[in-house]
Design a protein around this motif. Structure first.
Motif, PDB file in Angstrom:
ATOM      1  N   GLY A  38      14.844  -0.741  -8.792  1.00  0.00           N
ATOM      2  CA  GLY A  38      13.604  -1.252  -8.238  1.00  0.00           C
ATOM      3  C   GLY A  38      13.282  -0.732  -6.846  1.00  0.00           C
ATOM      4  O   GLY A  38      13.727   0.345  -6.443  1.00  0.00           O
ATOM      5  N   ILE A  39      12.492  -1.505  -6.105  1.00  0.00           N
ATOM      6  CA  ILE A  39      12.049  -1.091  -4.773  1.00  0.00           C
ATOM      7  C   ILE A  39      13.247  -0.864  -3.855  1.00  0.00           C
ATOM      8  O   ILE A  39      13.298   0.128  -3.113  1.00  0.00           O
ATOM      9  CB  ILE A  39      11.100  -2.141  -4.175  1.00  0.00           C
ATOM     10  N   TYR A  40      14.215  -1.770  -3.898  1.00  0.00           N
ATOM     11  CA  TYR A  40      15.363  -1.591  -3.001  1.00  0.00           C
ATOM     12  C   TYR A  40      16.135  -0.318  -3.337  1.00  0.00           C
ATOM     13  O   TYR A  40      16.710   0.314  -2.450  1.00  0.00           O
ATOM     14  CB  TYR A  40      16.308  -2.792  -3.058  1.00  0.00           C
ATOM     15  N   GLY A  41      16.134   0.087  -4.589  1.00  0.00           N
ATOM     16  CA  GLY A  41      16.784   1.341  -4.949  1.00  0.00           C
ATOM     17  C   GLY A  41      16.150   2.526  -4.250  1.00  0.00           C
ATOM     18  O   GLY A  41      16.854   3.432  -3.772  1.00  0.00           O
ATOM     19  N   PHE A  42      14.825   2.534  -4.173  1.00  0.00           N
ATOM     20  CA  PHE A  42      14.147   3.631  -3.478  1.00  0.00           C
ATOM     21  C   PHE A  42      14.337   3.520  -1.966  1.00  0.00           C
ATOM     22  O   PHE A  42      14.307   4.524  -1.256  1.00  0.00           O
ATOM     23  CB  PHE A  42      12.664   3.638  -3.834  1.00  0.00           C
ATOM     24  N   SER A  91       0.813  -1.214   0.000  1.00  0.00           N
ATOM     25  CA  SER A  91       0.000   0.000   0.000  1.00  0.00           C
ATOM     26  C   SER A  91       0.848   1.265   0.000  1.00  0.00           C
ATOM     27  O   SER A  91       0.942   1.960  -1.017  1.00  0.00           O
ATOM     28  CB  SER A  91      -0.957  -0.001   1.193  1.00  0.00           C
ATOM     29  N   ASP A  92       1.488   1.587   1.132  1.00  0.00           N
ATOM     30  CA  ASP A  92       2.213   2.853   1.256  1.00  0.00           C
ATOM     31  C   ASP A  92       3.333   2.971   0.229  1.00  0.00           C
ATOM     32  O   ASP A  92       3.507   4.027  -0.393  1.00  0.00           O
ATOM     33  CB  ASP A  92       2.780   2.996   2.669  1.00  0.00           C
ATOM     34  N   ASP A  93       4.112   1.906   0.075  1.00  0.00           N
ATOM     35  CA  ASP A  93       5.189   1.959  -0.921  1.00  0.00           C
ATOM     36  C   ASP A  93       4.619   2.115  -2.328  1.00  0.00           C
ATOM     37  O   ASP A  93       5.116   2.909  -3.133  1.00  0.00           O
ATOM     38  CB  ASP A  93       6.033   0.689  -0.845  1.00  0.00           C
ATOM     39  N   GLY A  94       3.565   1.355  -2.637  1.00  0.00           N
ATOM     40  CA  GLY A  94       2.949   1.480  -3.955  1.00  0.00           C
ATOM     41  C   GLY A  94       2.353   2.845  -4.202  1.00  0.00           C
ATOM     42  O   GLY A  94       2.354   3.345  -5.346  1.00  0.00           O
ATOM     43  N   PHE A  95       1.839   3.466  -3.162  1.00  0.00           N
ATOM     44  CA  PHE A  95       1.235   4.804  -3.242  1.00  0.00           C
ATOM     45  C   PHE A  95       2.221   5.804  -3.825  1.00  0.00           C
ATOM     46  O   PHE A  95       1.910   6.549  -4.771  1.00  0.00           O
ATOM     47  CB  PHE A  95       0.804   5.199  -1.833  1.00  0.00           C
ATOM     48  N   VAL A  96       3.446   5.836  -3.279  1.00  0.00           N
ATOM     49  CA  VAL A  96       4.425   6.822  -3.742  1.00  0.00           C
ATOM     50  C   VAL A  96       5.209   6.330  -4.962  1.00  0.00           C
ATOM     51  O   VAL A  96       5.545   7.126  -5.843  1.00  0.00           O
ATOM     52  CB  VAL A  96       5.379   7.219  -2.594  1.00  0.00           C
ATOM     53  N   LEU A  97       5.487   5.033  -5.040  1.00  0.00           N
ATOM     54  CA  LEU A  97       6.253   4.524  -6.176  1.00  0.00           C
ATOM     55  C   LEU A  97       5.511   4.739  -7.495  1.00  0.00           C
ATOM     56  O   LEU A  97       6.127   5.052  -8.532  1.00  0.00           O
ATOM     57  CB  LEU A  97       6.560   3.040  -5.984  1.00  0.00           C
TER      58      LEU A  97
END
Length: 573
Positions: free
Chosen positions: A87-91, A44-50
């Motif tokens: 990817g996600i780990y980069g952020f 949710s939260d990560d997907g919201f901003v990504l």
């Protein structure tokens, strides 16, 4: 009991006197965040901003709501353009860098105002203990960074009596407002001119500094608006303000004006309760040691007070974030009083306390939403205040207060350590079971086997019906699927359901009136059969569009409209 306290105090003093300790602490904290960031898939939260970072330049209208966090989204979009392949780990790596920068700035501010590096390092230990799961780069962490810059510039302006530096602080403050729109409350940082005037007794200087700050803030706002206009983003920001206005007027929404005010009152009430629970037994111990005769009686009373204190700490165990805030605010006040002859210390204490109080304003859960990010400047004052208090005490009273201080911080950090082992959002198990990964290059963090399998299944089905750049309706806590499929939100908000029924229906109606082909729809399986909130409107939308379910498991459901399985574009920007 007094002998035990003295022994603890003596051993602790020797440990804390080791000169390399602060640097070792800060390096360990930075390394630990990098390790923690590798686990936990936040849908949710990560997907919201990504999703916003991925689309802010390619399709800004699809994430129009996110323009309430304009500079955060632009910074994330720039990182995505440069290092999106990580990817996600980069952020999360970017988040760790910002966390480290916050720690260094907080430490420099503290030492510049007269504190020791050790105080800053110990204060940061408390903060990092509460960073249970490292999420991707987001607006709370970025707000903390920009706000620390504002505080540093204000401190330089006040110490040097410089309107130029205060103007620069105002510019940074004007930009900070667009990192997260509720940061407009941070304009009240200028209240620091009250104690500054009382010390300097120079009314003309205070007025010039006030005008310089106001002029700088206007310049920061104008600079942001100009950048929006040049980038073609101004219309989307105006639309985002319409979203915010609708939400603030919705009484059933957690972001409504009434709910936000209630969150403020609840925060402050729990601050008071947390401080009372933490300080009651130590305060009574001082009275016992100083006024009660008889060694045996003193030992008995100390033991009873320690037992009561321990019971209260565990009774408040799920609300330690309020206790941390209460202790930080009290520490700022105490250090400002003890060091009232030092202008730097007094001004920083005021600014740190103001940031701690103002930054949670505008969040639906108050300090529960901001976490510890409102305390970067205030945290070093906690060990600093303890040190100053211990200098005032002697004998058994010093040992007793030291023991309570160490035990309080140890319990808070133990709570953080325990929470670290708890599952991240939507996962099952603990960090020990986060050893699986979804088969997608962007989903390069570890999660539990069930979540990884469910994400793989949903992505496999979605790839058969959507292509990158297509529009998808991700309902419920599923916006990370936008990022993983490179698709765009249908309702101009990556996570529309979190804002309640009325907002979801409003956005859904607007999208339907705009025309275009119907999107693929995704929701969490647990949401589909629930009858409250936004869910009935979602089911009516599926029925009216003739959708059929093409995938379902324990986590996700995927629906496609029968009349256009090959989904086209959404309504135009």
């Amino acid at each position: 009991m007094t002998r035990v306290f003295r022994l603890i105090y003596g051993r602790l003093s020797r440990v804390l006197s080791w000169r390399p300790l602060p640097l070792v602490i800060m390096l360990l904290l930075a390394a630990y965040t990098l390790l923690r960031a590798a686990q936990g898939l936040n849908l949710s939260d990560d997907g919201f901003v990504l999703t916003a970072y991925a689309e802010v330049f390619a399709a800004p209208g699809s994430v129009a709501y996110m323009f309430l966090y304009y500079w955060t989204v632009v910074a994330g979009g720039a990182w995505n353009a440069v290092a999106g392949g990580l990817g996600i780990y980069g952020f999360r790596l970017l988040e760790c860098v910002v966390l480290a920068a916050n720690g260094v700035l907080a430490a420099r501010l503290s030492t510049g105002a007269g504190g020791r590096w050790l105080y800053a390092a110990l204060g940061l230990v408390v903060l990092y203990a509460r960073l249970n799961w490292i999420e991707v780069f987001e607006y709370n962490t970025f707000t903390a960074l920009v706000t620390l810059v504002v505080v540093a510039l204000m401190m330089r302006a006040l110490v040097r009596r410089s309107c130029a530096w205060m103007f620069a602080a105002g510019v940074a403050l004007g930009l900070d407002v667009f990192v997260r729109l509720p940061n407009v409350c941070l304009c009240l940082l200028i209240v620091v001119l009250v104690p500054y005037y009382r010390r300097c007794r120079d009314g003309r200087l205070a007025v010039r500094l006030l005008l310089a700050a106001a002029g700088g803030a206007v310049a920061g706002v104008a600079l942001t608006v100009g950048c929006m206009a040049l980038a073609g983003h101004l219309g989307y920001f105006v639309e985002a303000l319409g979203h915010a206005a609708f939400l603030s007027a919705d009484p059933d929404n957690s972001h409504g004006a009434g709910s936000l005010l209630l969150a403020v009152g609840r925060n402050w009430a729990l601050y008071a309760l947390g401080f009372g629970l933490a300080a009651l037994s130590p305060a009574l111990s001082l009275l016992v040691e100083g006024r009660v005769g008889g060694k045996a009686l003193r030992r008995l009373l100390h033991g009873l007070l320690a037992a009561v204190w321990l019971a209260l700490m565990f009774a408040f165990r799920n609300n330690h974030i309020y206790m941390i805030n209460a202790l930080a605010l009290a520490a700022c006040a105490y250090v400002a009083y003890e060091r009232r002859a030092c202008l730097r210390t007094v001004c920083l204490a005021w600014l740190a306390a103001l940031v701690a109080l103002l930054m949670p304003l505008g969040s639906d859960l108050g300090v529960l939403s901001t976490g510890v990010h409102n305390l970067w400047a205030a945290a070093p004052f906690v060990p600093w205040a303890c040190a100053l208090l211990l200098k005032r005490l002697s004998g058994g009273r010093r040992a007793a207060v030291a023991a309570y201080a160490v035990a309080t911080l140890a319990l808070i950090m133990a709570k953080g350590a325990a929470a670290t082992m708890a599952p991240a959002y939507y996962e099952r198990g603990t960090r020990l079971t986060d050893v699986s990964a979804a088969r997608h290059p962007r989903a390069n963090v570890l999660t539990d086997a069930l979540t990884a399998s469910a994400v793989d299944g949903a992505l496999t089905v979605m790839r058969a019906h959507v292509s990158p750049g297509d529009t998808v309706l991700c309902a419920g806590d599923t916006p990370l699927l936008h990022y993983l499929t490179a698709t765009r939100p249908y309702l101009r908000n990556p996570w529309p359901s979190v804002f309640g029924r009325a907002y979801f229906e409003r956005q859904l109606g607007g999208a339907l009136r705009g025309g275009g082909r119907l999107p693929v729809a995704v929701c969490r399986s647990a949401d589909y059969y629930v009858t409250d909130g936004w869910r009935p409107a979602f089911r009516r939308f599926l029925e009216a569009g003739g959708y059929r379910r093409v995938y379902a498991d324990d986590v996700f459901m995927v629906f496609v409209p029968q009349r256009n399985d090959a989904v086209g574009t959404a309504p135009s920007d």
